[in-house]
Design an enzyme around this catalytic site. Structure first.
Site, PDB file in Angstrom:
ATOM      1  N   GLU A 147       0.795  -1.237   0.000  1.00 18.21           N
ATOM      2  CA  GLU A 147       0.000   0.000   0.000  1.00 18.21           C
ATOM      3  C   GLU A 147       0.828   1.287   0.000  1.00 18.21           C
ATOM      4  O   GLU A 147       0.510   2.236   0.714  1.00 18.21           O
ATOM      5  CB  GLU A 147      -0.969  -0.020   1.198  1.00 18.21           C
ATOM      6  CG  GLU A 147      -1.858  -1.255   1.198  1.00 18.21           C
ATOM      7  CD  GLU A 147      -2.827  -1.325   2.378  1.00 18.21           C
ATOM      8  OE1 GLU A 147      -2.721  -0.520   3.305  1.00 18.21           O
ATOM      9  OE2 GLU A 147      -3.694  -2.224   2.358  1.00 18.21           O
ATOM     10  N   GLU A 254      -6.023 -10.903  -1.149  1.00 18.27           N
ATOM     11  CA  GLU A 254      -6.822 -10.697   0.074  1.00 18.27           C
ATOM     12  C   GLU A 254      -8.310 -10.659  -0.262  1.00 18.27           C
ATOM     13  O   GLU A 254      -9.066  -9.834   0.254  1.00 18.27           O
ATOM     14  CB  GLU A 254      -6.426  -9.385   0.765  1.00 18.27           C
ATOM     15  CG  GLU A 254      -4.932  -9.234   1.035  1.00 18.27           C
ATOM     16  CD  GLU A 254      -4.575  -7.995   1.849  1.00 18.27           C
ATOM     17  OE1 GLU A 254      -5.481  -7.357   2.421  1.00 18.27           O
ATOM     18  OE2 GLU A 254      -3.379  -7.661   1.904  1.00 18.27           O
TER      19      GLU A 254
HETATM   20  C1  HAH Z   1      -5.513  -4.736   4.011  1.00 20.17           C
HETATM   21  N1  HAH Z   1      -5.646  -3.333   3.878  1.00 20.17           N
HETATM   22  C2  HAH Z   1      -4.153  -5.099   4.590  1.00 20.17           C
HETATM   23  O1  HAH Z   1      -3.240  -5.390   3.553  1.00 20.17           O
HETATM   24  C3  HAH Z   1      -4.200  -6.297   5.516  1.00 20.17           C
HETATM   25  O2  HAH Z   1      -2.945  -6.453   6.119  1.00 20.17           O
HETATM   26  C4  HAH Z   1      -5.233  -6.107   6.594  1.00 20.17           C
HETATM   27  O3  HAH Z   1      -5.247  -7.217   7.483  1.00 20.17           O
HETATM   28  C5  HAH Z   1      -6.551  -5.880   5.973  1.00 20.17           C
HETATM   29  C6  HAH Z   1      -6.634  -5.259   4.795  1.00 20.17           C
HETATM   30  C7  HAH Z   1      -6.852  -2.878   3.255  1.00 20.17           C
HETATM   31  C8  HAH Z   1      -7.251  -1.494   3.639  1.00 20.17           C
HETATM   32  C9  HAH Z   1      -7.208  -1.026   4.933  1.00 20.17           C
HETATM   33  O4  HAH Z   1      -6.789  -1.825   5.912  1.00 20.17           O
HETATM   34  C10 HAH Z   1      -7.579   0.281   5.256  1.00 20.17           C
HETATM   35  C11 HAH Z   1      -8.018   1.103   4.275  1.00 20.17           C
HETATM   36  C12 HAH Z   1      -8.067   0.646   3.004  1.00 20.17           C
HETATM   37  C13 HAH Z   1      -7.699  -0.646   2.700  1.00 20.17           C
END
Ligand code: HAH
Length: 349
Positions: A147, A254
């Protein structure tokens, strides 16, 4: 002479086909797991999955809470679980702006004094070296950077402490350190909103420039946190094509399909409505039809969870709101969406 009856198909006997068998020749089938679910969801993991991703246990804050303290127990337990079953492990994640402790970015533990660039990069290298070497031979692929791209606006890179202190070189360095620590591991750049055209182009441009500079990036992870309404199949197609045009692998890392639209803030549902489940089935059918078109470039499809009784979406983006985003229901039974996906799998010879 009596004739041996032809083996009944799974559909005829009513038996549930196994995801990992259905997609054996296409891609690995994974699930995010944690210390609880390797026990509570072992029933489904044993049958349907041949890959796992630790949901939180390999994040910086979990593994490396203080400069000279590593905590490997939870990650080790998941790796052991996978090893005992011959399952693959995706490592998630080495460098991210979330779930990274403050000490990493500060001088002498003082949150008001930012670390200098050399210190931050030395810490990043020490972390990557230690973690990647420890799991050499167990973790076949790493989400090296998670990200790093900005959602909105003209900036390509997200404004993070990594960027502010170390500059944009932090991304290339993370991949170089990881490659040095395990030359056999597949190294991924991983992100969400990966099908939105503007962000897609930023991700594409970032990875392209890394590759042009000879940085070892082997794949792009599409998180695929999707819902009943977005993204459109054509945007998914365009994203996979664009990423694959760089000559790297693509993995769905994911995946989940929330039953709520982006603006839906209802919190009163005890069960998904019939309409939600019908739409969800249709969405999963669309998604896997697209994945099948790209079976040559997609090497893994991982769900962010195993069954609807445990999902991070129960807490995100709305606190304490139940969601039902996966292929198995809260009692671990296959949903209509599961059957839609199974029907799309390659017919076996
Ligand atoms: C993901 N982010 C992460 O990669 C993962 O490590 C986590 O457990 C869940 C989702 C997605 C995301 C977020 O957490 C916040 C805002 C936008 C997208």
């Amino acid at each position: 002479m009596e004739q041996t009856p032809a083996a009944a198909t799974a559909a005829e006997t009513g038996a549930t086909p196994k995801l990992r068998e259905l997609f054996r020749e296409d891609w690995l089938v994974g699930a995010a797991v944690n210390r609880d679910t390797i026990v509570s969801h072992a029933d489904l993991l044993d049958v349907h999955f041949n890959s796992v991703t630790p949901e939180n246990e390999m994040k910086f804050a979990s593994l490396h809470p203080a400069e000279n303290v590593y905590a490997f127990d939870d990650a080790d337990a998941i790796v052991r679980f996978a090893r005992e079953r011959g399952m693959n492990v995706r490592g998630h994640t080495l460098v991210w702006h979330n779930q990274t402790p403050d000490w990493v970015f500060s001088e002498d533990g003082d949150p008001d004094r930012p670390a200098d660039r050399d210190t931050l990069l030395a810490r990043m290298k020490a972390h990557i070296d230690t973690v990647v070497r420890r799991y050499r031979g167990d973790v076949y692929a790493w989400d090296v950077v998670n990200e790093a791209v900005a959602d909105e606006g003209p900036d390509v890179l997200r404004d993070t402490k990594w960027l502010r202190i170390a500059g944009e070189a932090y991304i290339a360095k993370a991949f170089e350190y990881a490659h040095e620590a395990d030359p056999d591991a597949l190294l991924f750049y991983n992100d969400y909103n990966e099908c939105q055209p503007a962000k897609r182009e930023k991700i594409y441009g970032l990875v392209r420039s890394l590759l042009e500079r000879g940085v070892p990036v082997h794949g792009i992870g599409m998180q695929a946190h999707w819902n009943l309404f977005t993204p459109a199949p054509n945007d998914i197609r365009a994203a996979i094509e664009r990423y694959a045009s760089l000559g790297v692998q693509v993995q769905i890392t994911e995946m989940d399909v929330s039953v709520y639209g982006h603006e839906d803030r209802r919190t009163d549902l005890r069960e998904p409505t019939g309409e939600m489940l019908r739409l969800q089935e249709e969405r999963y059918r669309q998604f896997f039809a697209v994945f099948r078109e790209y079976r040559d470039v997609i090497s893994g499809v991982t769900f962010w969870g195993v069954a609807d009784d445990r999902t991070w979406l129960d807490h995100f983006p709305v606190r304490s709101r139940k969601d039902w985003p996966l292929l198995f229901d809260t009692r671990h039974r296959p949903k209509a969406a599961f059957r839609a996906v199974a029907e799309l799998a390659r017919p076996k010879p």
